[in-house]
Motif scaffolding. Structure first.
Motif, mmCIF file in Angstrom:
data_model
loop_
_atom_site.group_PDB
_atom_site.id
_atom_site.type_symbol
_atom_site.label_atom_id
_atom_site.label_comp_id
_atom_site.label_asym_id
_atom_site.label_seq_id
_atom_site.Cartn_x
_atom_site.Cartn_y
_atom_site.Cartn_z
ATOM 1 N N GLU A 233 0.834 -1.205 0.000
ATOM 2 C CA GLU A 233 0.000 0.000 0.000
ATOM 3 C C GLU A 233 0.867 1.254 0.000
ATOM 4 O OE1 GLU A 233 -3.391 2.002 2.932
ATOM 5 O OE2 GLU A 233 -3.114 -0.172 2.860
ATOM 6 N N GLN A 234 0.514 2.195 -0.857
ATOM 7 C CA GLN A 234 1.230 3.464 -0.920
ATOM 8 C C GLN A 234 0.690 4.433 0.124
ATOM 9 O OE1 GLN A 234 0.997 4.901 -4.943
ATOM 10 N NE2 GLN A 234 2.280 3.268 -5.760
ATOM 11 N N GLY A 235 1.614 5.021 0.909
ATOM 12 C CA GLY A 235 1.233 6.023 1.903
ATOM 13 C C GLY A 235 1.638 7.412 1.440
ATOM 14 N N PRO A 236 1.327 8.428 2.231
ATOM 15 C CA PRO A 236 1.702 9.798 1.864
ATOM 16 C C PRO A 236 3.081 10.158 2.414
ATOM 17 C CG PRO A 236 0.306 9.865 3.787
ATOM 18 C CD PRO A 236 0.518 8.408 3.462
ATOM 19 N N ARG A 237 3.968 10.633 1.610
ATOM 20 C CA ARG A 237 5.298 11.092 2.066
ATOM 21 C C ARG A 237 5.895 10.138 3.098
ATOM 22 N NH1 ARG A 237 5.770 17.131 3.786
ATOM 23 N NH2 ARG A 237 7.959 16.551 3.530
ATOM 24 N N GLY A 238 6.019 8.913 2.711
ATOM 25 C CA GLY A 238 6.411 7.871 3.655
ATOM 26 C C GLY A 238 5.184 7.068 4.035
ATOM 27 N N GLY A 239 5.387 5.979 4.769
ATOM 28 C CA GLY A 239 4.252 5.189 5.214
ATOM 29 C C GLY A 239 3.775 4.173 4.199
ATOM 30 N N ASP A 240 4.558 3.883 3.142
ATOM 31 C CA ASP A 240 4.236 2.727 2.306
ATOM 32 C C ASP A 240 4.261 1.492 3.200
ATOM 33 O OD1 ASP A 240 4.269 4.496 0.222
ATOM 34 O OD2 ASP A 240 5.841 3.492 -0.916
ATOM 35 N N GLU A 241 3.359 0.538 2.918
ATOM 36 C CA GLU A 241 3.189 -0.580 3.834
ATOM 37 C C GLU A 241 3.140 -1.928 3.113
ATOM 38 O OE1 GLU A 241 0.262 2.042 6.793
ATOM 39 O OE2 GLU A 241 -0.498 0.225 5.812
ATOM 40 N N LEU A 242 3.558 -2.968 3.827
ATOM 41 C CA LEU A 242 3.263 -4.353 3.485
ATOM 42 C C LEU A 242 2.399 -4.889 4.609
ATOM 43 C CD1 LEU A 242 3.565 -7.017 1.917
ATOM 44 C CD2 LEU A 242 5.691 -7.422 3.170
ATOM 45 N N ASN A 243 1.173 -5.303 4.281
ATOM 46 C CA ASN A 243 0.211 -5.716 5.299
ATOM 47 C C ASN A 243 -0.216 -7.164 5.146
ATOM 48 O OD1 ASN A 243 -0.410 -3.294 6.916
ATOM 49 N ND2 ASN A 243 -1.099 -2.431 4.969
ATOM 50 N N LEU A 244 -0.449 -7.817 6.276
ATOM 51 C CA LEU A 244 -1.163 -9.085 6.315
ATOM 52 C C LEU A 244 -2.643 -8.748 6.448
ATOM 53 C CD1 LEU A 244 -1.379 -12.184 6.626
ATOM 54 C CD2 LEU A 244 -1.044 -11.840 9.094
ATOM 55 N N ILE A 245 -3.443 -9.152 5.465
ATOM 56 C CA ILE A 245 -4.851 -8.772 5.442
ATOM 57 C C ILE A 245 -5.672 -9.786 6.240
ATOM 58 C CG2 ILE A 245 -6.835 -8.253 3.988
ATOM 59 C CD1 ILE A 245 -4.423 -6.288 3.779
ATOM 60 N N LYS A 246 -6.423 -9.261 7.209
ATOM 61 C CA LYS A 246 -7.284 -10.077 8.072
ATOM 62 C C LYS A 246 -8.737 -9.662 7.872
ATOM 63 C CE LYS A 246 -3.630 -10.043 11.597
ATOM 64 N NZ LYS A 246 -3.290 -9.616 12.981
ATOM 65 N N ALA A 247 -9.616 -10.646 7.858
ATOM 66 C CA ALA A 247 -11.036 -10.366 7.657
ATOM 67 C C ALA A 247 -11.564 -9.455 8.760
ATOM 68 C CB ALA A 247 -11.827 -11.662 7.625
ATOM 69 N N GLY A 248 -12.249 -8.377 8.362
ATOM 70 C CA GLY A 248 -12.860 -7.456 9.312
ATOM 71 C C GLY A 248 -11.927 -6.415 9.884
ATOM 72 N N ALA A 249 -10.656 -6.420 9.474
ATOM 73 C CA ALA A 249 -9.677 -5.505 10.076
ATOM 74 C C ALA A 249 -9.710 -4.131 9.418
ATOM 75 C CB ALA A 249 -8.278 -6.100 9.984
ATOM 76 N N ASP A 250 -9.278 -3.129 10.190
ATOM 77 C CA ASP A 250 -9.166 -1.745 9.711
ATOM 78 C C ASP A 250 -7.689 -1.366 9.749
ATOM 79 O OD1 ASP A 250 -9.174 1.076 9.394
ATOM 80 O OD2 ASP A 250 -11.153 1.241 10.306
ATOM 81 N N TYR A 251 -7.167 -0.904 8.599
ATOM 82 C CA TYR A 251 -5.744 -0.605 8.478
ATOM 83 C C TYR A 251 -5.429 0.883 8.641
ATOM 84 C CZ TYR A 251 -5.222 -5.461 7.644
ATOM 85 O OH TYR A 251 -5.235 -6.821 7.840
ATOM 86 N N GLY A 252 -6.436 1.648 9.075
ATOM 87 C CA GLY A 252 -6.161 2.947 9.665
ATOM 88 C C GLY A 252 -6.279 4.188 8.824
ATOM 89 N N TRP A 253 -6.240 4.063 7.487
ATOM 90 C CA TRP A 253 -6.281 5.281 6.683
ATOM 91 C C TRP A 253 -7.694 5.877 6.670
ATOM 92 C CZ3 TRP A 253 -3.130 8.780 4.987
ATOM 93 C CH2 TRP A 253 -3.569 9.688 4.020
ATOM 94 N N PRO A 254 -7.845 7.207 6.850
ATOM 95 C CA PRO A 254 -6.782 8.215 6.979
ATOM 96 C C PRO A 254 -6.526 8.652 8.418
ATOM 97 C CG PRO A 254 -8.835 9.326 6.542
ATOM 98 C CD PRO A 254 -9.170 7.858 6.683
ATOM 99 N N PHE A 255 -6.868 7.815 9.379
ATOM 100 C CA PHE A 255 -6.740 8.221 10.775
ATOM 101 C C PHE A 255 -5.307 8.125 11.283
ATOM 102 C CE2 PHE A 255 -10.976 6.320 10.105
ATOM 103 C CZ PHE A 255 -11.710 7.493 10.171
ATOM 104 N N VAL A 256 -4.569 7.117 10.800
ATOM 105 C CA VAL A 256 -3.165 6.974 11.189
ATOM 106 C C VAL A 256 -2.331 6.644 9.955
ATOM 107 C CG1 VAL A 256 -3.639 6.209 13.558
ATOM 108 C CG2 VAL A 256 -3.463 4.508 11.718
ATOM 109 N N SER A 257 -1.066 7.032 9.992
ATOM 110 C CA SER A 257 -0.127 6.698 8.925
ATOM 111 C C SER A 257 1.283 6.955 9.418
ATOM 112 C CB SER A 257 -0.390 7.553 7.677
ATOM 113 O OG SER A 257 0.611 7.317 6.705
#
Length: 370
Positions: A233-257
């Protein structure tokens, strides 16, 4: 004495890290010219990419953004198969282009495909993302629309065509995962208004299931070892991510980065920067951003120490990122191989070679030098 102990400890840590690091692969690279398959309008955009069982390639893009091509690696012949984005449903902008192609199944005479792309809404004043089922007639070299599997809501202002995502991971002959970006929607922080945006879905011809949310622009997705769903996942000015995707999970955008806001003109700013507290933590993040793209898994053999490991592309840094992952999904090493090209899409050929498309209009075929 304390100073000497600290130096000794640091040296041991660095030595252990070096010992655990595999050497960068010595790659042999073949480069073919495929500018006909790139899309212009603003910036050039390299084509989407899929691999057929005989290692022929499907490329998506072209002058109108929505054209599908067949490319033969042996003859270097590029054949136009047809178009999937109607001319009156896009602007002259390279972002109005095919995002990804998935091969669900194929025979000698046909292939069942999924294609994702952004298009203008029916009133031509907003943008939506479409996942369309396409039949490829291999005998007559033509394509035919079958059914729309997904048309995202809300349809958002045209200025927000960025972050369309639309990457596939095939599950079986009848279903696939797809990433949907936030489209640059100014109200993405409002969960009741964001609708389908910033999510990952499981799709079939008659069902749509939201798997996760809180994604900014997931440009790669992969079923690792056929079971664990991973996404880049591409983040803003840093914060690109590699995530393990879990059912029902929230990965935070745009609240955290882990990234930072661009400036006063941002469509949305993360509520908290430099943290992921309260949301799913990435397996890895990159600061500064590398503009990470597609994610693939290398074959189980033929790539020396990197066999069965992960590789991702990059736009900004123009590198291939080799990622070493343990069975319990712990990252032990990442190394960058300088390509000098913006990697738009990346796949693995059935021969075991890597194949990539670039924004400059090249097709790169990569393998280890013997």
């Amino acid at each position: 004495m304390i100073y000497l102990l600290l130096i000794s400890l640091l040296t041991s840590i660095l030595s252990a890290a070096t010992a655990n690091s595999a050497p960068l692969p010595n790659l042999q690279i073949r480069s073919d010219e495929i500018k006909t398959a790139t899309t212009s309008g603003g910036n050039m955009r390299g084509p989407a990419l899929a691999v057929l069982a005989n290692d022929d390639l499907l490329l998506g893009g072209g002058k109108t953004g929505g054209e599908l091509f067949l490319y033969n690696l042996a003859t270097k012949q590029l054949t136009k198969l047809g178009a999937v984005i109607a001319a009156n449903r896009r602007n002259d902008d390279s972002r109005f282009a095919i995002n990804d192609i998935a091969v669900l199944s194929e025979t000698q005479s046909s292939a069942n495909l999924l294609v994702s792309y952004p298009r203008l809404g029916s009133q031509k004043n907003c943008v939506e993302i479409v996942v369309e089922n396409i039949n490829y007639d291999r005998v007559n070299q033509k394509i035919k629309r079958v059914k729309n599997w997904l048309v995202t809501k809300p349809c958002v202002p045209i200025s927000a065509v960025q972050h369309t995502s639309g990457r596939f991971a095939v599950i079986d002959k009848k279903s696939a995962y797809v990433t949907i970006g936030d489209l640059g929607y100014p109200q993405i922080s409002n969960r009741s208004k964001r609708g389908d945006l910033g999510s990952i879905f499981k799709l079939s011809s008659n069902s749509i299931t939201k798997i996760s949310q809180g994604h900014r622009n997931a440009q790669g997705i992969l079923l690792y070892n056929g079971k664990d769903l991973l996404a880049t996942e591409q983040g803003p000015r840093g914060g690109d991510e590699l995530n393990l995707i879990k059912a029902g999970a929230d990965y935070g955008w745009p609240f955290v980065s882990y990234g930072q806001p661009y400036g006063s003109g941002d469509y949305v700013k993360p509520t908290k920067s430099g943290t992921h507290i309260g949301y799913e933590e990435p397996l890895k993040y990159w600061v500064p951003s590398i503009a990470i793209t597609e994610l693939v898994q290398l074959p189980k053999s033929g790539w020396a120490a990197w066999s069965n490991q992960l590789v991702s592309g990059s736009l900004k840094e123009q590198v291939l990122v080799f990622i070493s992952l343990t069975d319990n999904l712990t990252i032990t090493d990442t190394q960058n191989f300088d390509i000098g090209e913006r990697i738009r899409d990346l796949e693995v050929l059935n021969s075991g070679q890597l194949v990539a498309t670039t924004d400059s209009g090249k097709l790169l075929i990569l393998n280890l030098k013997e």
